[in-house]
Write an enzyme that holds these catalytic residues in place. Structure first.
Site, PDB file in Angstrom:
ATOM      1  N   GLU A 457       0.941  -1.152  -0.063  1.00 38.91           N
ATOM      2  CA  GLU A 457      -0.006  -0.039   0.056  1.00 38.91           C
ATOM      3  C   GLU A 457       0.930   1.232  -0.022  1.00 38.91           C
ATOM      4  O   GLU A 457       0.847   2.100   1.036  1.00 38.91           O
ATOM      5  CB  GLU A 457      -0.892   0.088   1.344  1.00 38.91           C
ATOM      6  CG  GLU A 457      -1.948  -1.328   1.114  1.00 38.91           C
ATOM      7  CD  GLU A 457      -2.903  -1.163   2.096  1.00 38.91           C
ATOM      8  OE1 GLU A 457      -4.256  -1.504   2.035  1.00 38.91           O
ATOM      9  OE2 GLU A 457      -2.474  -1.067   3.316  1.00 38.91           O
ATOM     10  N   GLU A 533      -4.300 -10.215  -0.250  1.00 34.93           N
ATOM     11  CA  GLU A 533      -5.246 -10.540   0.974  1.00 34.93           C
ATOM     12  C   GLU A 533      -6.487 -10.599   0.710  1.00 34.93           C
ATOM     13  O   GLU A 533      -6.943  -9.965  -0.503  1.00 34.93           O
ATOM     14  CB  GLU A 533      -5.226  -9.019   1.784  1.00 34.93           C
ATOM     15  CG  GLU A 533      -3.715  -8.431   2.480  1.00 34.93           C
ATOM     16  CD  GLU A 533      -3.727  -6.999   2.884  1.00 34.93           C
ATOM     17  OE1 GLU A 533      -4.928  -6.751   3.314  1.00 34.93           O
ATOM     18  OE2 GLU A 533      -2.664  -6.508   3.087  1.00 34.93           O
TER      19      GLU A 533
END
Length: 1031
Positions: A457, A533
């Site tokens: 991220e 994820e």
């Protein structure tokens, strides 16, 4: 830079805010070394631990640190254990934040209030160490930056909390006592790159040690294993760099062992192999060992060779010996598939933070082994080191036990706007390069690491492209992944989305998430897809998990994923009464905080599993089953398939039973011998009773292994062959007289049967009393219910100051479902010869809008059985409710419960594949699931009969139900913020639901319950029978 620099100059220089300074005098990183002098030498002869109690002083900002702190009297200092986080020992506060920086974001600058801690301790080295060679100190993990002194002399500076920092102390050591001093800053400009979803804590949280090196020593070595196309010839290349004095005549001897037997060896001198037109490296040895028919490493069969590397003098004297476990394997992406040793992988993975509820970041080896065994027992084969390099010991254990590892760089800039603000800035390339190149250099010799990750991220920037290219040129043996920028940029060899759904596109203004099926079908897209994820297990979650695994098995390029995440990050804390509880964001008055968003693990903080783990184990199991039926629908046989990629079934025993309602009809064992991918057909005996109900199958280990004992169950399945167990619904003939009385004094319809009495209030239409011999059964009336104590998945991202109107909880509240006005439309009673009928109709409204209508018929028979039939209609356009059912508050003091239905663990409509139908008995408290943030919990579904205390509830007309029995009311569960604050109430709360909504769990911030698990119909009907057992 010279080591002669004043403390005041260090403070004024602010290295921690200089974007191009990541260290001073830190030595190059390398693979783990022990520097032994003989093959069997004790590590303690070359390594001295500095773990233990250090003297400690804490300051709220770095400018408060006294200039002479490193010379202060240590006897007057406080004590801090190393390794640890100082926030868990009474100083400063932990801060839990997902995205927001815990300080005003203005990179590379930091607030003046920058907590700083000063550590000191005295140590003494063996005098022999001071006579020759070098002595290096290694700090394996310090957050977030530190300056180092020895005997008052400044040694250097380092950043990057998650990789070792090594310094040469040789020139500054003295015989006898030495004083080492460390000034640790909580925040540095590196903190802008450590914005991971976790507790933000500081300190020296990994091992500290001094290592003694010979005068001439191995500086580093790199292993590379190459396999031919047939995988029967392997070449192991060892490239070793030497440093120190007079090494031109040294030799390198390499020996390879398997099961203590030498299988290859070679001696070599400095390489003359040219690197480019200017010639060879002048300090590099190259050795090549060849193997025929090697044992190949995989997570299923983690075969390890032991490599011994010896640095020798020209006369053959040993200067240094290193022993390392190595695995021979080949990782590649070929034909759109991630392959290991020529076979496609299916990643059964989890994300994992380094976290301990008591010790914070300081996770010890015992806990690591506990985690690995739990992963293996629940059919995991992979772990993503989210989101930073782990303790070096973790990788050694993954090599040994067998887990595939994604090693991830300590880079996350989630709080930046835009997210790539820093990662696209060339000023920060050296800082990012430090974190990527040092990770690869330290960890590249571990066979368990099959993928490198550029971080998490952090958007998509030019710096990512540079580092991707560096890895691809430096390590040809592994692919690289990176999710930032849309999961399918040019810097990832694998499509690695977060929380993409199987069939639903998630359209965003930037970087939309396509459905998994769509993504692999995009024009020109040939890469494999692995979810970095997915399946966000926050609280009572993981509904719909099986849909992912159905897709993984159906589409080869969907190669699995990593669940978020392994363990709840709840920190153990004392409440006002001195009792332990698990704290989450805000419990330390930390700001900013993201509340309970840190509680999203498959394990509770004490590492006991949540109920969702059963579902994970079931869908990830390595044995697949399929039942075959004849044209008449009768079961004739079943197959079991070995779904391992490499492991032959040789230590597994299949056990199957066929059960009727009252007995086990068939009970057989078969020792499996199946190659990977091979199936076995097992024919079921003929002539079975037509009432045989269930086929139960499980597979267990015959002998124990490194991660589970003998008899441990690794796979299971259940098939319903015929009608399920359950009551016949036959009404027992009754001779007792039952009477209906209209009691004007109590304004009730009163039904009497021997010493039992039921009362229905005429003004509310509710069953308000049910007594036997004057002992009341109900503490509160039997009522309709349409809501639940909200799950984290129901709440979504809503906060007090930020409401998400799309969240289920907000929709239910906005519709008034938690504050419905009940209106009795009608009630009537009828006396029959052997029964009494009570008919009621209610409407439920909010602001004069009717949301629900409920019609009930209560039939109380002369045998004491009450049959309840319910019809519910829903208004058009209202939010789909959480449940359609009834609830009441019972007076019984219940201790034990038995039921026939799915169990024995908690299950919900979209999370019950692992649950099995049977007759289960347990204590009342075992029905409760202790989620740290209280919510709806404890459901058991597909129930045909329930017994508790003196009560029995049965399905009616084969329509099963779900139930909860709890010491806590729904209202209390919805109101209380922590499980330790729950107060057991008088009596027990019962819920009987004809229908329940799923729990969802694709993520926790958007509605994720699949349509088939929503209560979207306009009409529902259900019924059940209820009686006392003591009549």
């Amino acid at each position: 830079m010279t080591n002669k620099i004043s403390f005041r100059d260090i403070i004024n220089r602010k290295d921690w805010e200089n974007p191009v300074i990541t260290n001073w005098h830190r030595l190059p990183i390398h693979t783990e070394m022990n520097y032994s002098k003989s093959l069997n030498e004790d590590k303690q002869k070359t390594i001295q631990s500095l773990n233990g109690n250090w003297c400690f002083s804490y300051f709220s900002k770095v400018t408060d640190v006294p200039e002479n702190w490193a010379d202060r009297d240590l006897t007057k200092s406080n004590i801090m254990p190393v390794p640890s986080n100082w926030q868990l020992h009474g100083y400063d506060q932990p801060i839990y934040s997902n995205v927001a920086y815990p300080f005003p974001a203005n990179p590379p600058y930091l607030p003046e209030e920058n907590p700083t801690a000063c550590y000191s301790r005295i140590f003494q080295l063996n005098d022999d160490w001071l006579q020759s060679g070098q002595n290096h100190v290694i700090f394996n993990g310090v957050g977030s930056a530190f300056h180092l002194w020895l005997n008052g002399q400044w040694i250097g500076y380092s950043e990057d909390s998650r990789l070792p920092a090594e310094f040469d102390l040789t020139k500054y050591l003295k015989s006898g006592k030495n004083r080492i001093s460390v000034m640790v800053l909580r925040w540095s400009k590196g903190s802008y790159f450590e914005d991971q979803d976790m507790w933000r804590m500081s300190g020296i949280f990994r091992d500290v040690e001094v290592k003694h090196l010979p005068a001439t020593y191995l500086q580093d070595y790199q292993l590379q294993t190459d396999l031919d196309d047939d995988l029967d010839q392997a070449k192991i290349t060892i490239k070793a760099q030497v440093a120190g004095k007079n090494f031109s005549q040294n030799k390198l001897r390499t020996r390879l062992y398997f099961a203590n037997e030498k299988v290859a060896d070679q001696s070599s001198r400095l390489s003359t192999r040219a690197v480019d037109e200017r010639g060879p490296l002048d300090n590099q040895f190259i050795a090549e060992l060849n193997l025929k028919d090697p044992y190949l490493w995989s997570a299923e069969l983690p075969y390890l060779y032991q490599l011994v590397i010896e640095l020798l003098t020209d006369d053959g004297d040993i200067l240094q010996v290193e022993k390392v476990n190595i695995g021979v394997r080949k990782v590649e992406i070929k034909n759109g598939l991630l392959k290991l040793n020529g076979k496609p992988l299916l990643i059964r993975g989890t994300n994992k933070h380094e976290f301990d509820s008591k010790k914070g970041y300081a996770v010890d080896e015992e806990t690591m082994i506990q985690d690995i065994k739990a992963m293996k027992r629940n059919n995991f084969n992979a772990v993503r080191c989210s989101h930073y390099p782990n303790n070096r010991r973790w990788y050694e254990l993954c090599d040994q036990y067998g887990l595939y590892v994604v090693d991830e760089a300590n880079i996350e800039t989630h709080g930046m706007v835009p997210m790539n603000r820093l990662t696209n800035d060339p000023v920060y390339l050296p800082l990012m390069s430090d974190r990527v190149t040092r990770m690869v250099t330290r960890d590249r010799n571990h066979p368990s690491i099959i993928i490198w990750s550029l971080g998490n991220e952090s958007g998509y920037g030019r710096n990512h492209a540079a580092l991707y290219n560096w890895i691809k040129q430096s390590d040809l043996s592994r692919p690289v992944q990176y999710e930032g920028g849309g999961a399918n940029t040019a810097v990832t060899d694998i499509i690695v989305p977060m929380y993409a759904r199987v069939e639903q596109d998630q359209i965003e203004s930037v970087n939309s998430k396509w459905s998994l099926k769509k993504w692999i079908g995009l024009p020109g897209e040939t890469r494999p897809l692995i979810l970095c994820e997915y399946a966000h297990d926050m609280g009572n979650s993981l509904g719909g998990f099986g849909k992912y695994w159905q897709a993984f098995h159906k589409y080869p390029r969907l190669q699995g994923g990593f669940i978020w995440d392994w363990v709840d990050q709840g920190l153990l804390k004392k409440d006002v009464n001195g009792n332990d509880f698990y704290a989450y964001g805000g419990d330390f008055k930390d700001q900013p905080n993201d509340r309970q968003f840190c509680l999203d693990g498959l394990l509770f903080p004490d590492r006991t599993p949540k109920p969702a783990m059963h579902e994970v184990k079931y869908w990830q199991q390595y044995y697949l089953f399929n039942l075959q039926r004849n044209p008449l629908g009768q079961a004739e046989s079943f197959t079991v398939t070995n779904d391992y990629s490499f492991k032959k079934s040789s230590n597994e025993r299949l056990h199957y039973q066929i059960k009727s309602e009252n007995e086990i009809v068939i009970d057989k064992y078969i020792d499996l011998v199946l190659n990977p991918g091979e199936s076995l057909l097992i024919k079921l005996p003929k002539g079975r009773s037509s009432t045989s109900s269930l086929l139960d199958i499980d597979i267990s280990l015959i002998k124990g292994n490194s991660w589970a004992p003998s008899g441990f169950k690794i796979a299971s399945e259940q098939y319903v062959l015929a009608k399920k167990f359950g009551p016949t619904n036959a009404v027992t003939a009754a001779t007792n007289k039952i009477s209906l009385i209209e009691n004007k004094d109590t304004n009730t319809f009163e039904i009497k049967l021997d010493d039992q009495k039921w009362q229905f209030a005429k003004n509310s239409g509710l069953l308000v009393s049910w007594s036997k011999s004057g002992n009341e059964n109900l503490l509160d009336a039997l009522r309709d219910q349409f809501t639940r104590a909200p799950l984290d998945n129901d709440i979504g991202v809503s906060k007090v100051d930020h409401i998400d109107p799309n969240a289920w909880y907000e929709r239910w509240k906005s519709a008034g479902m938690y504050n419905l006005k009940t209106n009795l439309v009608s009630i009537d009673a009828e006396q029959l010869e052997r029964a009494v009928l009570i008919r009621t109709e209610h409407s439920y409204s909010n602001h004069f809008q009717i949301l629900f209508k409920s019609s009930k018929i209560y039939r109380i028979d002369a045998n004491g059985t009450m049959t309840v039939t319910v019809d519910v209609s829903l208004a058009q356009g209202i939010p789909f409710p959480a449940r359609i059912g009834l609830t009441c508050h019972l007076a019984d003091q219940i201790t034990d419960v038995s039921y026939t239905g799915l169990g024995p663990f908690e299950n919900y409509p979209d999370r019950q594949s692992a649950a099995q139908y049977g007759h289960w008995q347990m204590e009342l408290d075992d029905l409760y699931t202790p989620y740290i943030f209280p919510s709806e919990n404890g459901s058991r579904g597909q129930v045909s009969q329930l017994e508790f205390g003196k009560q029995k509830i049965s399905a009616y007309h084969e329509q099963n139900f779900s139930f909860n029995l709890s010491r806590f009311s729904k209202q209390q569960l919805a109101r209380i913020s922590h499980r330790n604050l729950l107060q057991a109430e008088n009596g027990v709360w019962l819920s009987i639901d004809g229908y329940r909504m799923g729990v969802g769990g694709d993520d926790s911030w958007s509605p994720s319950v699949a349509p088939e698990y929503l209560l979207s119909n306009n009409y529902y009907h259900y019924a059940f029978q209820w009686c006392r057992k003591d009549i």
